[in-house]
Enzyme design. Sequence first.
Site, mmCIF file in Angstrom:
data_model
loop_
_atom_site.group_PDB
_atom_site.id
_atom_site.type_symbol
_atom_site.label_atom_id
_atom_site.label_comp_id
_atom_site.label_asym_id
_atom_site.label_seq_id
_atom_site.Cartn_x
_atom_site.Cartn_y
_atom_site.Cartn_z
ATOM 1 N N GLY A 154 0.794 -1.444 -0.096
ATOM 2 C CA GLY A 154 0.193 0.080 0.140
ATOM 3 C C GLY A 154 0.950 1.171 0.078
ATOM 4 N N MET B 251 -3.690 -7.303 -6.960
ATOM 5 C CA MET B 251 -3.309 -8.220 -7.522
ATOM 6 C C MET B 251 -4.585 -9.327 -8.020
ATOM 7 S SD MET B 251 -0.424 -7.205 -7.842
ATOM 8 C CE MET B 251 0.863 -8.508 -8.429
ATOM 9 N N ILE C 52 -6.992 -10.460 -11.397
ATOM 10 C CA ILE C 52 -7.518 -10.348 -12.694
ATOM 11 C C ILE C 52 -9.068 -10.005 -12.662
ATOM 12 C CG2 ILE C 52 -8.124 -11.734 -14.817
ATOM 13 C CD1 ILE C 52 -5.265 -13.276 -14.086
ATOM 14 N N HIS D 141 1.868 -0.270 -13.538
ATOM 15 C CA HIS D 141 2.433 -1.555 -13.732
ATOM 16 C C HIS D 141 3.944 -1.225 -13.799
ATOM 17 C CE1 HIS D 141 3.288 -5.552 -14.734
ATOM 18 N NE2 HIS D 141 4.146 -5.091 -15.771
HETATM 19 C C1 GRF Z 1 4.081 -1.648 -7.365
HETATM 20 O O1 GRF Z 1 5.018 -1.736 -7.770
HETATM 21 C C2 GRF Z 1 2.993 -1.451 -8.572
HETATM 22 O O2 GRF Z 1 3.284 -1.004 -9.419
HETATM 23 C C3 GRF Z 1 2.521 -2.999 -8.721
HETATM 24 O O3 GRF Z 1 2.656 -3.385 -7.342
HETATM 25 C C4 GRF Z 1 3.475 -2.788 -6.452
HETATM 26 C C5 GRF Z 1 2.602 -2.244 -5.454
HETATM 27 O O4 GRF Z 1 3.432 -1.583 -4.415
HETATM 28 N N1 GRF Z 1 1.335 -3.237 -9.539
HETATM 29 P P1 GRF Z 1 2.602 -1.033 -3.231
HETATM 30 O O5 GRF Z 1 1.462 -1.849 -2.699
HETATM 31 O O6 GRF Z 1 1.958 0.308 -3.596
HETATM 32 O O7 GRF Z 1 3.668 -0.706 -2.140
#
Ligand code: GRF
Length: 192
Positions: free
Chosen positions: A13, A94, A96, A111
């Site tokens: 987060g 995370m 789909i 991403h």
């Molecule tokens: C980030 O690297 C984002 O690009 C990817 O997942 C990670 C999330 O990190 N989709 P966080 O939970 O915001 O620290």
Amino acid sequence: MTKKIVILFSGEGSNFENIVNKLHNKEFDGNKIIVSGAICNKSEANGLIRAKKLKIPVVLIDHKKFSTREEFDKTVVDTITTFGCDLAVLAGFMRILTPVFTKNIKAINIHPSFLPYCKGSNGIKDSYYSDIGFGGVSVHWVNDGVDDGAIIDQKKVLIDKGETLEYFEAKIHAIEYEIYPSAILKALKIDI
Ligand code: GRF
């Protein structure tokens, strides 16, 4: 005018926290941004603790409690709608997503690669170990594909000779914190 965003995350987060710090309750070109809520699908996510500290209402929707992706997505869509939302912001969410989500919610995603290179859940590692010599950060519209929608903003991050994966990863996150807030404003059609 007020523009509401809802942030979805699954883990750490840190992007969620960065977006709240940079945009929440602040005005840009006459538009006040409100993070009306957050959604998380994992009970052990550190982002839940961040949400509490930031005083952002958060709803835990555990995907394991649903027998189909569509049922999970329907609950997510209903929760987003209840919060009130002009734009859903996926920040390390995370899952789909099915058309139940993509057809009903205007959403963007971040991403950690220079798309279209290195799609999927290991964007940083895959970039680091690939032959292309660079990674990056991309913010894109969410559609039915995975890491596939039109690009809103992206930045290349070079991998320097001898650089460790950990160092490269830190560089990627720093760029994420820089470009996601401004890409959100761009997606909301707010001039900065
Ligand atoms: C980030 O690297 C984002 O690009 C990817 O997942 C990670 C999330 O990190 N989709 P966080 O939970 O915001 O620290």
